[in-house]
Design an enzyme around this catalytic site. Sequence first.
Site, PDB file in Angstrom:
ATOM      1  N   ASP A  42      -0.044  42.967  61.049  1.00 23.42           N
ATOM      2  CA  ASP A  42      -0.337  41.899  62.017  1.00 23.42           C
ATOM      3  C   ASP A  42      -1.097  40.799  61.284  1.00 23.42           C
ATOM      4  O   ASP A  42      -1.483  39.692  61.965  1.00 23.42           O
ATOM      5  CB  ASP A  42      -0.822  42.464  63.271  1.00 23.42           C
ATOM      6  N   GLY A  43      -1.652  40.898  60.186  1.00 23.21           N
ATOM      7  CA  GLY A  43      -2.186  39.823  59.389  1.00 23.21           C
ATOM      8  C   GLY A  43      -3.778  40.194  59.507  1.00 23.21           C
ATOM      9  O   GLY A  43      -4.365  39.157  58.838  1.00 23.21           O
ATOM     10  N   GLU A  44      -4.304  40.885  59.973  1.00 23.84           N
ATOM     11  CA  GLU A  44      -5.797  41.170  60.346  1.00 23.84           C
ATOM     12  C   GLU A  44      -6.385  41.758  58.810  1.00 23.84           C
ATOM     13  O   GLU A  44      -5.359  42.282  58.344  1.00 23.84           O
ATOM     14  CB  GLU A  44      -6.127  42.198  61.521  1.00 23.84           C
ATOM     15  N   ASP A 174     -17.222   5.739  46.688  1.00 26.87           N
ATOM     16  CA  ASP A 174     -17.835   5.621  47.890  1.00 26.87           C
ATOM     17  C   ASP A 174     -19.239   5.745  47.889  1.00 26.87           C
ATOM     18  O   ASP A 174     -19.985   5.861  46.930  1.00 26.87           O
ATOM     19  CB  ASP A 174     -17.272   6.585  49.005  1.00 26.87           C
ATOM     20  N   LYS A 197     -15.257   2.292  50.158  1.00 28.99           N
ATOM     21  CA  LYS A 197     -14.144   3.034  50.793  1.00 28.99           C
ATOM     22  C   LYS A 197     -13.845   3.228  52.160  1.00 28.99           C
ATOM     23  O   LYS A 197     -15.228   3.528  52.831  1.00 28.99           O
ATOM     24  CB  LYS A 197     -13.862   4.433  49.920  1.00 28.99           C
ATOM     25  N   ARG A 199     -12.239   5.580  55.205  1.00 28.65           N
ATOM     26  CA  ARG A 199     -11.386   6.839  55.693  1.00 28.65           C
ATOM     27  C   ARG A 199     -10.437   6.444  56.498  1.00 28.65           C
ATOM     28  O   ARG A 199     -10.911   6.059  57.738  1.00 28.65           O
ATOM     29  CB  ARG A 199     -12.140   8.255  55.510  1.00 28.65           C
ATOM     30  N   ASP A 223     -17.530  12.144  41.387  1.00 26.65           N
ATOM     31  CA  ASP A 223     -17.220  12.523  42.722  1.00 26.65           C
ATOM     32  C   ASP A 223     -17.619  13.987  42.804  1.00 26.65           C
ATOM     33  O   ASP A 223     -17.851  14.468  41.810  1.00 26.65           O
ATOM     34  CB  ASP A 223     -15.746  12.198  43.159  1.00 26.65           C
ATOM     35  N   THR A 228      -6.852  15.577  47.574  1.00 20.47           N
ATOM     36  CA  THR A 228      -5.427  14.996  47.274  1.00 20.47           C
ATOM     37  C   THR A 228      -5.600  14.168  46.013  1.00 20.47           C
ATOM     38  O   THR A 228      -4.512  13.671  45.777  1.00 20.47           O
ATOM     39  CB  THR A 228      -5.268  14.197  48.443  1.00 20.47           C
TER      40      THR A 228
HETATM   41  C1  R5P Z   1     -15.559  12.160  50.229  1.00 19.78           C
HETATM   42  O1  R5P Z   1     -16.454  11.946  50.948  1.00 19.78           O
HETATM   43  C2  R5P Z   1     -15.827  12.994  49.063  1.00 19.78           C
HETATM   44  O2  R5P Z   1     -16.738  12.911  48.439  1.00 19.78           O
HETATM   45  C3  R5P Z   1     -14.185  13.011  48.282  1.00 19.78           C
HETATM   46  O3  R5P Z   1     -14.395  11.631  47.811  1.00 19.78           O
HETATM   47  C4  R5P Z   1     -13.249  13.289  48.883  1.00 19.78           C
HETATM   48  O4  R5P Z   1     -13.481  14.233  49.753  1.00 19.78           O
HETATM   49  C5  R5P Z   1     -11.968  13.319  47.925  1.00 19.78           C
HETATM   50  O5  R5P Z   1     -11.072  13.740  48.779  1.00 19.78           O
HETATM   51  P1  R5P Z   1      -9.541  13.299  48.318  1.00 19.78           P
HETATM   52  O6  R5P Z   1      -9.145  13.634  46.586  1.00 19.78           O
HETATM   53  O7  R5P Z   1      -8.477  13.940  49.217  1.00 19.78           O
HETATM   54  O8  R5P Z   1      -9.651  11.878  48.328  1.00 19.78           O
END
Ligand code: R5P
Length: 306
Positions: A42-44, A174, A197, A199, A223, A228
Amino acid sequence: MGGHPMSDIAIVPGSAHPALAADVARILDAPVVPTALERFPDGELSVRLLEPVRALSAVIVQPTGPPVDANLVELLALADACRRAAAARVIAVVPYVGYARGDRRHGRREPIMASLAAQLLQTAGVTHLLAVDLHAPQIEGFFHIPVDDLSPFPSLLNAVRPDLPPDVVIVSPDLGRLGLATRYADELHTGVAVVHKRRLSGRQTESLQVVGEVHDRPCLIVDDMITTGGTIAGCIEALLRGGARREIRVAATHGLFVPGADERLRHAGVCRIWVTDTLPQPTSEGDKVVVPVAPMIATAIRQLRP
Ligand code: R5P
C-alpha cells in the site's frame, strides 16, 4: 583525512544518498549499519536496522531532496528506529534540508513547513542536526537541539578560483545571497553585483535589474541552490541586458536540477557550473564540476565526540 577509527559511532545510511554516507564512513573509518528499507504494497514504509546501535552515536545520513516527503519520512523512521534501539545520540546529517524555503508565512492560512519539519525531526528522536548551507540561518531557531550549519564556501572557493579571470564580477541573483557574493568578492578582490528578483510563483521568478558594474565583464553567479534553473536563467538575461560578457559561470551548494533545469541552464549560456554533492550528482563531466562535502561533514562529526 586519517585519524583514529571511530568505534563509538555508527553510520546509518538512508536511501537518498548512500554514496555520501559511504564516503563519510570511509573517511571516519566508522562502521555502516545495514538497513532493510522496503515499501508495503500500500506504499507504507518499512524500516529495520540490521545491526545494533545501542549506546552508540547513530549518524543518519539523509538529505531530504526530491522526493522530499518520502525522504523526510524515511529520515523520521530511521531516527525513531535508532532512538528505540537505545542509541546514545541520534545525529541527523541532512546536507540538503527540504522545506527550508518554507521558513515563514507568505500569506494568511499557510503553514511554516521548515518549522513543522524541525518539530517532526525532534519528535522522532534526532538529538543533533548537521546541515549544509541552510537556506536561511534563522531556521536553526525552529530547533531546540544543537544545529550545525556547515558552510561549503571554502571548498567551492578553492574549486572555482583557478578558473576565474581576474576581471570577474561576483553576482548575487537576489538579495538573499548578497552576503555570500560579498564573501566571494572579498576573497577574490573583485566587485559585486546584485540582481533584483521577484518570485511570481514556486516555479517562476522575474529578474528585473542589475545593481553594480557588469559592463563587458565575465560573471560568477553564486547561489545556495539550483532547482529549476529559473533564477540563474533570469539572472543571466538581466546581466546580458546590463552589458555583461557572454562568459557566465555559476557556483551553488545544492544541485537539485529538476527535469528541464540542465537544458534551461545550457540554453541560458552558462559556461561552467560548480555544485557540491549534498545531493546525488553524476560525477564531474564537461561543464559541471562536483565539489565533495564528505570531508567537511566527517570533520564536523569528529568534533561532535563527547
Ligand atoms: C531562492 O531564494 C534560492 O536562493 C534560489 O535562488 C532558488 O530557490 C533557486 O530555484 P530555481 O533554480 O528554481 O530558480
